[in-house]
Motif scaffolding. Sequence first.
Motif, PDB file in Angstrom:
ATOM      1  N   LEU A  58     -17.620   5.771  -5.755  1.00 25.01           N
ATOM      2  CA  LEU A  58     -16.343   5.927  -6.442  1.00 25.01           C
ATOM      3  C   LEU A  58     -16.199   7.364  -6.954  1.00 25.01           C
ATOM      4  O   LEU A  58     -15.127   7.982  -6.816  1.00 25.01           O
ATOM      5  N   ALA A  59     -17.303   7.897  -7.502  1.00 23.40           N
ATOM      6  CA  ALA A  59     -17.275   9.278  -8.012  1.00 23.40           C
ATOM      7  C   ALA A  59     -16.923  10.233  -6.877  1.00 23.40           C
ATOM      8  O   ALA A  59     -16.198  11.207  -7.079  1.00 23.40           O
ATOM      9  N   GLY A  60     -17.445   9.951  -5.681  1.00 21.91           N
ATOM     10  CA  GLY A  60     -17.139  10.809  -4.537  1.00 21.91           C
ATOM     11  C   GLY A  60     -15.652  10.772  -4.211  1.00 21.91           C
ATOM     12  O   GLY A  60     -15.011  11.816  -4.045  1.00 21.91           O
ATOM     13  N   VAL A  61     -15.091   9.570  -4.171  1.00 17.07           N
ATOM     14  CA  VAL A  61     -13.684   9.414  -3.790  1.00 17.07           C
ATOM     15  C   VAL A  61     -12.778  10.042  -4.848  1.00 17.07           C
ATOM     16  O   VAL A  61     -11.837  10.782  -4.526  1.00 17.07           O
ATOM     17  N   VAL A  62     -13.097   9.760  -6.111  1.00 16.38           N
ATOM     18  CA  VAL A  62     -12.301  10.332  -7.209  1.00 16.38           C
ATOM     19  C   VAL A  62     -12.365  11.857  -7.165  1.00 16.38           C
ATOM     20  O   VAL A  62     -11.382  12.555  -7.423  1.00 16.38           O
ATOM     21  N   GLY A  63     -13.554  12.372  -6.795  1.00 13.62           N
ATOM     22  CA  GLY A  63     -13.790  13.811  -6.852  1.00 13.62           C
ATOM     23  C   GLY A  63     -12.965  14.624  -5.876  1.00 13.62           C
ATOM     24  O   GLY A  63     -12.835  15.839  -6.038  1.00 13.62           O
ATOM     25  N   VAL A  64     -12.395  13.995  -4.867  1.00 12.44           N
ATOM     26  CA  VAL A  64     -11.584  14.738  -3.900  1.00 12.44           C
ATOM     27  C   VAL A  64     -10.431  15.430  -4.613  1.00 12.44           C
ATOM     28  O   VAL A  64     -10.136  16.593  -4.384  1.00 12.44           O
ATOM     29  N   ARG A  65      -9.770  14.695  -5.509  1.00 12.69           N
ATOM     30  CA  ARG A  65      -8.639  15.285  -6.243  1.00 12.69           C
ATOM     31  C   ARG A  65      -9.108  15.892  -7.561  1.00 12.69           C
ATOM     32  O   ARG A  65      -8.607  16.910  -7.989  1.00 12.69           O
ATOM     33  N   ARG A  66     -10.047  15.204  -8.237  1.00 16.36           N
ATOM     34  CA  ARG A  66     -10.453  15.647  -9.584  1.00 16.36           C
ATOM     35  C   ARG A  66     -11.974  15.655  -9.671  1.00 16.36           C
ATOM     36  O   ARG A  66     -12.602  14.685 -10.038  1.00 16.36           O
ATOM     37  N   LEU A 113     -14.358   7.946   3.853  1.00 13.43           N
ATOM     38  CA  LEU A 113     -15.782   7.890   4.187  1.00 13.43           C
ATOM     39  C   LEU A 113     -16.580   9.127   3.773  1.00 13.43           C
ATOM     40  O   LEU A 113     -17.602   9.001   3.109  1.00 13.43           O
ATOM     41  N   PRO A 114     -16.127  10.356   4.115  1.00 12.63           N
ATOM     42  CA  PRO A 114     -16.951  11.520   3.736  1.00 12.63           C
ATOM     43  C   PRO A 114     -17.169  11.642   2.223  1.00 12.63           C
ATOM     44  O   PRO A 114     -18.310  11.794   1.787  1.00 12.63           O
ATOM     45  N   PRO A 115     -16.113  11.553   1.402  1.00 13.03           N
ATOM     46  CA  PRO A 115     -16.391  11.673  -0.039  1.00 13.03           C
ATOM     47  C   PRO A 115     -17.222  10.509  -0.576  1.00 13.03           C
ATOM     48  O   PRO A 115     -18.094  10.714  -1.429  1.00 13.03           O
ATOM     49  N   ALA A 116     -16.963   9.295  -0.074  1.00 13.24           N
ATOM     50  CA  ALA A 116     -17.740   8.149  -0.560  1.00 13.24           C
ATOM     51  C   ALA A 116     -19.210   8.341  -0.214  1.00 13.24           C
ATOM     52  O   ALA A 116     -20.099   8.121  -1.041  1.00 13.24           O
ATOM     53  N   SER A 117     -19.481   8.800   1.021  1.00 13.33           N
ATOM     54  CA  SER A 117     -20.893   8.964   1.361  1.00 13.33           C
ATOM     55  C   SER A 117     -21.497  10.143   0.605  1.00 13.33           C
ATOM     56  O   SER A 117     -22.680  10.128   0.286  1.00 13.33           O
ATOM     57  N   THR A 118     -20.667  11.122   0.265  1.00 12.06           N
ATOM     58  CA  THR A 118     -21.163  12.202  -0.604  1.00 12.06           C
ATOM     59  C   THR A 118     -21.701  11.618  -1.908  1.00 12.06           C
ATOM     60  O   THR A 118     -22.802  11.948  -2.360  1.00 12.06           O
ATOM     61  N   GLY A 119     -20.908  10.739  -2.507  1.00 11.74           N
ATOM     62  CA  GLY A 119     -21.345  10.115  -3.759  1.00 11.74           C
ATOM     63  C   GLY A 119     -22.631   9.340  -3.570  1.00 11.74           C
ATOM     64  O   GLY A 119     -23.565   9.444  -4.377  1.00 11.74           O
ATOM     65  N   VAL A 120     -22.704   8.559  -2.493  1.00  6.94           N
ATOM     66  CA  VAL A 120     -23.894   7.726  -2.259  1.00  6.94           C
ATOM     67  C   VAL A 120     -25.133   8.608  -2.059  1.00  6.94           C
ATOM     68  O   VAL A 120     -26.200   8.348  -2.624  1.00  6.94           O
TER      69      VAL A 120
END
Length: 504
Positions: free
Chosen positions: A82-90, A6-13
């Motif tokens: 998706l960019a938020g979720v991907v961004g956690v690792r990369r 949720l946190p990374p996904a909402s970051t992207g949004v």
Amino acid sequence: MNPRVLPPASTGVVAGLVGLAVAELAAAVLRVRLSPVEAVGEAVIEVTPGGLAERAIDAVGQWDKPLLVGGVVLGLLLGCALAGVVGVRRRGAGTLLLLALAAVAVVAAMTRPDAAPTSFLPAIIGGGAGVLAYQWLLPRAVHLVDRRPVEQLDRRGFLVATGGLLLGAAVVAGASRWIGQARRSVEQARRSLGLVLARVPTPDGADLGVPGVDPWVTPTADFYRIDTALAPPLVSPADWELRIHGLVERELTLTYDDLVARGLQDAWITLCCVSNEVGGDLISNARWSGVPTADLLAEAGVSPDADALLSTSQDGWTCGTPLSALTDGRNSLLALGMNGVPLPIEHGFPVRMVVPGLYGFVSATKWVVDWEVTRFADFTAYWTDRGWSPDGPVKTHSRIDTPRSGDAPEAGTIRVGGVAWAQHTGIERVEVRVDGGGWQEATLAREPSIDSWVQWVYEWDGAPGEHTLAVRATDAGGYVQTGEEAGTVPDGATGWHTVDVSVT
Ligand SMILES: Nc1nc2c(c(=O)[nH]1)N[C@H]1C(S)=C(S)[C@@H](COP(=O)(O)O)O[C@H]1N2
Ligand SMILES: [Mo]
């Protein structure tokens, strides 16, 4: 949802929303006609196969534009999530994904027919703002997602940062609306024209006043609207020019004042869209004011070799119209006014074409700026490129407005009513059939012009039970509306409109 997603996904949004707001602001400030979302939407309209686009419009009706804009925004925000979720690792991969989304908008903006050298800027600026917001917020989200001791989790910090960005985006979006002056200034120019147009009341006897039947004159606000422009072109009358060229003896360039100075004529004309289904409502009637197209073409001196007029709108939409329909004495107009006022922006302000007897896609160019006199053999146009016919005479048709399918009227005398049309031919007769029995003649309203639709009413003695009503029209040329069903592609639907009612 997984609390670690949720946190990374909402970051992207949130980054996406920031980018959108900034892009809107950039479009407003730079006076780019389309924001990135609108540009992508118009590109989607353009690449959608004609038949599919037409079915989609049929399915959702006048919601097509809000749905398309909503769909583009949704797609963008999903990509951002998706960019938020991907961004956690990369983080780099997430940033690249955001840039790719911006690149789609750049391509869409620059491939619009009316693209200017600056058209891509809102997408670039918005994309940049989105990436910055992402870079700033993502570490905070990663911090939450990483398995750290609970006391180190800075939920509050993340929420405050997110809320701050959202608030900022809302302020920016509000500012862009406020700056969206272009539209207001054209509206202002439109209101201060001081154009004196005939306000013609509904002719006596044209409107039967049967409840449930569309009014004979369509109120301007209810007039159907079909075009490929997500944001209408904003053309000030002072800047408007029409260039008439091609197979002519004399090229002409007309200004708005030139047209007004010629004196305007007006006429009742019912406009109809080729995408109108049997029983559909993509048809409306208005009083149009304008200059006869025949006069302008005569002045330019049309070559005998020519058979077509290729007209182009300010935003690059094109259509081909038979020269004959523009010069044979019918009320074909280069119109400035609609129902006694200057054309509304959505209906083509400052100047559009209206041709009785032809579907809009081959004749009714809004925001028209260019007339090329040419030959059908030498060009294709916006809709003919997408599977529609180059010819578009309106098909003789009729519609039942009342009762509607599913209605349960009381037994006794039931007023069945609707409209029928055969523009530039005229309606001779309308007949109603109950449950496949014999055709019964309906009463026609007065037909003030063969170029407009006619209301009809049939007093039906309905007995209790399930019934099916059908209608058909006969035009003044003796043609009886066929019951054979055809779809709208390539040149207009056919078939009888039927309604099923259960009389109680
Ligand atoms: N510039 C421009 N003019 C256009 C179109 C368009 O997409 N762009 N659509 C045409 C079609 S398909 C129809 S049916 C009529 C609809 O006119 P209205 O929106 O005023 O009812 O406009 C015609 N003129
Ligand atoms: Mo249309």
